[in-house]
Write a protein that holds these residues in place. Structure first.
Motif, PDB file in Angstrom:
ATOM      1  N   GLN A   1      99.776  45.381  44.499  1.00 31.00           N
ATOM      2  CA  GLN A   1     100.522  44.701  45.552  1.00 31.00           C
ATOM      3  C   GLN A   1      99.711  44.507  46.829  1.00 31.00           C
ATOM      4  OE1 GLN A   1     104.355  46.521  46.330  1.00 31.00           O
ATOM      5  NE2 GLN A   1     104.733  46.845  44.156  1.00 31.00           N
ATOM      6  N   ALA A   2      98.860  45.472  47.173  1.00 31.14           N
ATOM      7  CA  ALA A   2      98.170  45.428  48.466  1.00 31.14           C
ATOM      8  C   ALA A   2      96.734  45.925  48.332  1.00 31.14           C
ATOM      9  CB  ALA A   2      98.938  46.269  49.488  1.00 31.14           C
ATOM     10  N   PRO A   3      95.905  45.247  47.544  1.00 38.15           N
ATOM     11  CA  PRO A   3      94.554  45.758  47.281  1.00 38.15           C
ATOM     12  C   PRO A   3      93.687  45.881  48.529  1.00 38.15           C
ATOM     13  CG  PRO A   3      94.791  43.482  46.516  1.00 38.15           C
ATOM     14  CD  PRO A   3      96.162  43.973  46.856  1.00 38.15           C
ATOM     15  N   ASP A   4      93.909  45.031  49.520  1.00 38.40           N
ATOM     16  CA  ASP A   4      93.053  45.054  50.707  1.00 38.40           C
ATOM     17  C   ASP A   4      93.276  46.286  51.574  1.00 38.40           C
ATOM     18  OD1 ASP A   4      92.031  42.652  49.884  1.00 38.40           O
ATOM     19  OD2 ASP A   4      93.259  41.442  51.237  1.00 38.40           O
ATOM     20  N   HIS A   5      94.358  47.006  51.355  1.00 41.23           N
ATOM     21  CA  HIS A   5      94.655  48.190  52.164  1.00 41.23           C
ATOM     22  C   HIS A   5      93.992  49.451  51.607  1.00 41.23           C
ATOM     23  CE1 HIS A   5      97.814  46.459  54.800  1.00 41.23           C
ATOM     24  NE2 HIS A   5      98.000  45.650  53.777  1.00 41.23           N
ATOM     25  N   ILE A   6      93.502  49.385  50.388  1.00 46.75           N
ATOM     26  CA  ILE A   6      93.098  50.597  49.678  1.00 46.75           C
ATOM     27  C   ILE A   6      91.604  50.586  49.433  1.00 46.75           C
ATOM     28  CG2 ILE A   6      93.395  51.888  47.511  1.00 46.75           C
ATOM     29  CD1 ILE A   6      96.272  50.458  47.493  1.00 46.75           C
ATOM     30  N   GLY A   7      90.951  51.703  49.772  1.00 42.58           N
ATOM     31  CA  GLY A   7      89.529  51.859  49.524  1.00 42.58           C
ATOM     32  C   GLY A   7      89.292  52.399  48.128  1.00 42.58           C
ATOM     33  N   ARG A   8      89.080  53.697  48.033  1.00 36.42           N
ATOM     34  CA  ARG A   8      88.865  54.321  46.733  1.00 36.42           C
ATOM     35  C   ARG A   8      90.179  54.871  46.191  1.00 36.42           C
ATOM     36  NH1 ARG A   8      82.767  56.988  46.981  1.00 36.42           N
ATOM     37  NH2 ARG A   8      81.817  55.161  47.957  1.00 36.42           N
ATOM     38  N   LEU A   9      90.220  55.001  44.883  1.00 38.33           N
ATOM     39  CA  LEU A   9      91.454  55.345  44.188  1.00 38.33           C
ATOM     40  C   LEU A   9      91.217  56.527  43.264  1.00 38.33           C
ATOM     41  CD1 LEU A   9      94.401  54.550  43.291  1.00 38.33           C
ATOM     42  CD2 LEU A   9      93.309  53.071  41.581  1.00 38.33           C
TER      43      LEU A   9
END
Length: 241
Positions: free
Chosen positions: A86-94
């Motif tokens: 939904q919001a890939p630009d908000h997340i760095g590493r997973l």
């Protein structure tokens, strides 16, 4: 380092992450309580994994957190996968920890339908304590068991049944090949909830994935082997030189 956001699993809560609160140097640790669980047990549980993802993203925005590294445990790992979609630009590493890409859990210690029936017949408190024991290799004898059971006991019957239904309806396999994040797949080698096959599926399908298997623990490596767990997370999230 980015803030590190922890999303707990089914019948969990932010209080489970105490061993991680100061483990990552200057990085701030943000542990949410999902609606219906932990400190938000008074809130109505949500009907789907997608709805929980929406809620977490909105809660982080409310707190002024727009860019973060993300750790999802168990059901929280399903939510984390949806957050990336939904919001890939908000997340760095997973970090996908003790989780899988399917809400129906092949090889789980009992089927979701059995857990639902037992929750309704035995009551929420008994269900919370019984299922919490499966999260530990030593079951009730683990020193951290009682604290987890107390958190799990905050969950109402509606939250237990609702969480099981949300997981059963969810399937994230279609997202995996498009999940373009540096990802750590983390699994305890005696996990009774998520089998190796589910862990292997994440590892082999997510393009930029890394694997760590923590020995001598079950579904709660962050409590059973917290020192090793924290070291692995720290190494993975450390800024590239």
């Amino acid at each position: 380092m980015n803030p590190i956001v922890f999303v707990h699993g089914f019948m969990g809560g932010s209080a489970q992450w105490v061993p991680q609160e100061t483990a990552f140097g200057s990085a701030s640790v943000v542990a949410v309580d999902l609606p219906g669980y932990g400190q938000n047990a008074h809130l109505s549980p949500l009907p789907t994994i997608e709805a929980y993802s929406d809620w977490v993203l909105s809660e982080l925005i409310r707190r002024g957190i727009s860019c973060f590294d993300l750790i999802g445990h168990s059901m929280g790992g399903m939510i984390a996968q949806e957050m990336v979609a939904q919001a890939p630009d908000h997340i760095g590493r997973l970090v996908l920890y003790g989780t899988g890409a399917q809400g129906v859990l092949p090889g789980r210690f009992e089927t979701i339908e059995t857990s639902k029936k037992r929750a309704l017949s035995e009551g929420a408190k008994a269900t919370a304590r019984r299922i919490s024991a499966t999260w530990f290799l030593a079951r009730e004898d683990d020193p951290a068991y009682e604290g987890c059971a107390v958190i799990a006991e905050k969950s109402s019957a509606a939250a237990i049944v609702g969480g099981l239904d949300a997981m059963r309806q969810w399937d994230g396999r279609a997202h995996l090949k498009n999940l373009d994040k540096e990802t750590l797949i983390l699994w305890g080698d005696h996990d009774r909830t998520y089998s190796w096959e589910q862990t292997e599926q994440l590892w082999h399908t997510i393009t930029r994935s890394n694997l760590a298997v923590i020995p001598l623990c079950a579904h709660t490596a962050h409590l059973e082997r917290s020192g090793l767990f924290n070291s692995i997370i720290s190494a993975f999230l450390a800024p590239s030189s």
